[in-house]
Design a protein around this motif. Structure first.
Motif, short mmCIF file in Angstrom:
data_model
loop_
_atom_site.label_atom_id
_atom_site.label_comp_id
_atom_site.label_asym_id
_atom_site.label_seq_id
_atom_site.Cartn_x
_atom_site.Cartn_y
_atom_site.Cartn_z
N TYR A 37 0.78 -1.16 -0.14
CA TYR A 37 0.11 -0.14 0.19
C TYR A 37 0.83 1.22 -0.06
CZ TYR A 37 -4.05 -2.82 1.27
OH TYR A 37 -5.37 -3.97 1.41
N SER A 94 4.04 0.69 2.53
CA SER A 94 3.52 -0.15 3.58
C SER A 94 3.40 -1.57 3.02
CB SER A 94 2.52 0.43 4.65
OG SER A 94 3.02 1.54 5.18
N CYS A 95 3.79 -2.70 3.67
CA CYS A 95 3.41 -3.76 3.29
C CYS A 95 2.46 -4.33 4.18
CB CYS A 95 4.60 -4.80 3.26
SG CYS A 95 5.58 -5.08 4.70
N ASN A 96 1.79 -5.22 3.59
CA ASN A 96 0.75 -6.03 4.44
C ASN A 96 0.73 -7.54 4.00
OD1 ASN A 96 -2.27 -7.22 3.96
ND2 ASN A 96 -2.35 -5.62 5.53
N GLU A 108 -3.69 -9.92 10.28
CA GLU A 108 -3.36 -9.24 8.98
C GLU A 108 -2.22 -8.14 9.63
OE1 GLU A 108 -6.57 -6.95 7.51
OE2 GLU A 108 -5.42 -6.11 5.86
N TRP A 110 0.94 -5.55 9.56
CA TRP A 110 1.56 -4.28 8.57
C TRP A 110 2.93 -3.99 9.06
CZ3 TRP A 110 -1.24 -1.59 4.91
CH2 TRP A 110 -2.74 -1.73 4.80
#
Length: 120
Positions: A37, A94-96, A108, A110
């Motif tokens: 994201y 940002s990775c998720n 989930e 982040w």
């Protein structure tokens, strides 16, 4: 239990490239979708790219043909190769990850975010 650590952000000129990495660590049984994201000041957060466990990618239209998402399941890592960068790509990325722990809980997670700045 699970942490995501991102790296690879920085300052590049328009037309340049960056490669972002995000590695998950902890009590991991498996990871389903992995994604990236981004959010610029004053703008909504948007999904840039997502990749399924089997490696099928999807991208927001604005980065198609320029960005490539990939994953290494053995390393619990997702990558985002960004080529032909434009000033409008400037944002915090940002990775998720959707992670199944060894206790079979689903999380989930982040990362903390990494700044990407594209400017001459």
């Amino acid at each position: 239990q699970v942490q995501l650590v991102e790296s690879g952000g920085g300052l590049v000129q328009p037309g340049g490239s960056l490669r972002l990495s995000c590695a998950a660590s902890g009590s991991i049984f498996s990871i389903n979708d992995m994604g990236w994201y981004r959010q610029a000041p004053g703008k909504q957060r948007e999904l840039v790219a997502v990749i399924s466990r089997g490696g099928s990618p999807n991208y927001v239209d604005s980065v198609k043909g320029r960005f490539t998402i990939s994953r290494d399941n053995a390393k619990n890592t997702v990558y985002l190769q960004m080529n032909s960068l434009k000033p409008e790509d400037t944002a915090v990325y940002s990775c998720n990850m959707k992670i199944v722990s060894k206790m079979l809980f689903i999380y989930e997670n982040w990362g903390q975010g990494t700044q990407v700045t594209v400017s001459s």
